[in-house]
Motif scaffolding. Structure first.
Motif, PDB file in Angstrom:
ATOM      1  N   THR A   1       7.821 -72.376 -18.184  1.00  0.00           N
ATOM      2  CA  THR A   1       7.307 -72.027 -16.858  1.00  0.00           C
ATOM      3  C   THR A   1       7.261 -73.215 -15.904  1.00  0.00           C
TER       4      THR A   1
ATOM      5  N   ARG B   1       7.293 -56.743 -22.710  1.00  0.00           N
ATOM      6  CA  ARG B   1       5.876 -56.781 -22.351  1.00  0.00           C
ATOM      7  C   ARG B   1       5.124 -55.572 -22.903  1.00  0.00           C
TER       8      ARG B   1
ATOM      9  N   VAL C   1      16.438 -61.238 -16.140  1.00  0.00           N
ATOM     10  CA  VAL C   1      15.179 -60.987 -16.858  1.00  0.00           C
ATOM     11  C   VAL C   1      14.918 -59.476 -16.880  1.00  0.00           C
TER      12      VAL C   1
ATOM     13  N   ARG D   1      14.996 -57.412 -19.278  1.00  0.00           N
ATOM     14  CA  ARG D   1      14.349 -56.834 -20.463  1.00  0.00           C
ATOM     15  C   ARG D   1      12.905 -57.321 -20.634  1.00  0.00           C
ATOM     16  N   ALA D   2      12.411 -58.044 -19.630  1.00  0.00           N
ATOM     17  CA  ALA D   2      11.047 -58.567 -19.719  1.00  0.00           C
ATOM     18  C   ALA D   2      10.026 -57.432 -19.807  1.00  0.00           C
ATOM     19  N   SER D   3      10.220 -56.378 -19.017  1.00  0.00           N
ATOM     20  CA  SER D   3       9.246 -55.279 -19.028  1.00  0.00           C
ATOM     21  C   SER D   3       9.220 -54.584 -20.383  1.00  0.00           C
TER      22      SER D   3
ATOM     23  N   LYS E   1      14.386 -66.570 -22.140  1.00  0.00           N
ATOM     24  CA  LYS E   1      13.967 -66.417 -20.741  1.00  0.00           C
ATOM     25  C   LYS E   1      13.204 -65.124 -20.540  1.00  0.00           C
ATOM     26  N   ASN E   2      13.637 -64.044 -21.180  1.00  0.00           N
ATOM     27  CA  ASN E   2      12.935 -62.778 -21.030  1.00  0.00           C
ATOM     28  C   ASN E   2      11.553 -62.816 -21.673  1.00  0.00           C
ATOM     29  N   VAL E   3      11.424 -63.558 -22.764  1.00  0.00           N
ATOM     30  CA  VAL E   3      10.103 -63.710 -23.390  1.00  0.00           C
ATOM     31  C   VAL E   3       9.138 -64.390 -22.425  1.00  0.00           C
TER      32      VAL E   3
ATOM     33  N   ALA F   1       9.501 -64.706 -19.097  1.00  0.00           N
ATOM     34  CA  ALA F   1       9.332 -63.873 -17.913  1.00  0.00           C
ATOM     35  C   ALA F   1       8.367 -62.716 -18.174  1.00  0.00           C
ATOM     36  N   ALA F   2       8.291 -62.270 -19.419  1.00  0.00           N
ATOM     37  CA  ALA F   2       7.366 -61.184 -19.779  1.00  0.00           C
ATOM     38  C   ALA F   2       5.928 -61.663 -19.905  1.00  0.00           C
TER      39      ALA F   2
END
Length: 395
Positions: A133, A395, A388, A390-392, A292-294, A296-297
């Motif tokens: 981050t 989550r 990103v 697949r972040a949702s 990155k998706n982890v 971003a989530a």
């Protein structure tokens, strides 16, 4: 975690000999894929003063004038003829044309799950993806700034703001961290080659680079150089000779600046010069995408995804997650969610990123732009593994 530390990352401009070799290698990949998206090609390049050496192994229906591709790539970089002359440099080649018999020529998008299992990797590698981050790009702050300085050096030359700059320049940024977060700029080093100005003084060079390179890069940054920040410009003196006239280059020598600036692990394998069937390239993109998706989530402030592949296997033999104590859920939970929502098989990576057709869908090619614009983070276009989307789901 160490409470306070200093970390440095470096980058290079498009005319650095190592970076030139990466660009040439990927320009060859682009040219093959533009004619034949199922090409298998591995290209490596080395260069020195007025000499380019190209080695390539390929299985393709395409007909490519590889020396001409190399000359065009060099010409586009914009060396002065005294530094490197694309038209009359010597190009030495070693090519091996391989059989087409073992190529898979079916679009991965149309394959069943069982058919994807039959697309196995042909080389072994452990690849790492990382995100954090520290920046909006979810990359470490030092390499983001080092890369931006390199890009701005190129822009200042191409836009004639500092027209005497050589295409061959190097940047380094030292950043102080406190509790794992970047807090101040400790130092900035710019090594700038120059051409055609033998009377140029150090004070004039420093003034121009402060105005046209450093100031634009930090214009909107929250962390700015302060009165204690050390700024070095050519600390060993002026460089009126640069590029291949001064030092040699080779494909794959800048893997740290290609990835995370040394802040996080990377395999050491070259990313450039390899077609989409090479897992030691595309595995790095898949691992970055997952990490990155982890982040971003909101599942972690830092995440490293480790993928290990063995010859003859379609999927990784190992998936390891590290959040370095910053996770909001356990690493086991993150791993389980990645296994549910991501497919790390080679054929699935090619399918999900549409890697075979990016060369034709981007004007001027795709892979050749990655070494100078960036394999990760902000680049010349939205990179498929930087999404990103697949972040949702995670989550």
């Amino acid at each position: 975690m160490t409470k306070s530390f200093l970390f440095t990352s470096e980058s290079v401009t498009e005319g650095h000999p190592d970076r030139v070799c990466d660009i040439i290698s990927d320009a060859v990949v682009d040219r093959f894929l533009q004619q034949d998206p199922y090409t298998r090609v591995l290209t490596e390049c080395a260069l020195s003063k007025n000499v380019v050496f190209l080695a390539a192994r390929f299985a393709s229906k395409a007909v490519v004038d590889i020396p001409e591709v190399a000359r065009n790539a060099i010409a586009e970089i914009g060396y002065h003829p005294q530094e490197f002359n694309a038209s009359d440099c010597t190009v030495v080649t070693s090519f091996v044309a391989q059989s087409l018999d073992n190529r898979a020529e079916q679009d991965e998008a149309g394959l069943s799950d069982r058919e994807l299992d039959r697309i196995v990797v042909r080389n072994q590698v452990t690849q790492f993806g990382y995100a954090c981050t520290q920046t909006p790009e979810l990359l470490p702050f030092p390499i983001v700034i080092a890369n931006r300085l390199a890009h701005q050096l190129t822009a200042a030359r191409r836009e004639r703001k500092v027209a005497y700059l050589s295409p061959d320049c190097t940047t380094q940024v030292g950043v102080e961290f406190d509790c794992g977060r970047p807090t101040r700029i400790h130092s900035i080093t710019l090594i700038a080659g120059t051409h055609g100005v033998p009377d140029l003084g150090a004070a004039e060079l420093r003034r121009d680079l402060m105005q046209w390179v450093i100031a634009p890069v930090f214009g909107h940054e929250e962390i700015q150089p302060d009165e204690r920040s050390e700024i070095f410009v050519n600390p060993r003196g002026m460089l009126h000779k640069s590029g291949p006239a001064a030092h040699s280059g080779m494909t794959g020598r800048k893997t740290a600046s290609d990835s995370y600036g040394g802040f996080a692990r990377q395999s050491g394998s070259a990313l450039s010069g390899k077609d989409p069937m090479r897992i030691d390239r595309v595995g790095a993109y898949a691992a970055r995408y997952a990490a990155k998706n982890v982040v971003a989530a909101g599942l972690a402030e830092q995440c490293e995804v480790q993928l290990s592949y063995s010859i003859g296997q379609a999927r990784p033999v190992s998936l390891v997650i590290s959040t370095f104590g910053t996770g909001s859920v356990s690493e086991e939970v993150i791993k389980a969610r990645l296994e549910e929502h991501f497919d790390f098989r080679l054929g699935a990576i090619i399918r999900d990123f549409d890697l075979r057709r990016l060369s034709t869908r981007n004007k001027g090619g795709f892979y050749r732009k990655l070494p100078s614009h960036g394999h990760f983070g902000s680049s010349f276009t939205e990179l498929p593994w930087e999404r990103v989307d697949r972040a949702s789901a995670l989550r």
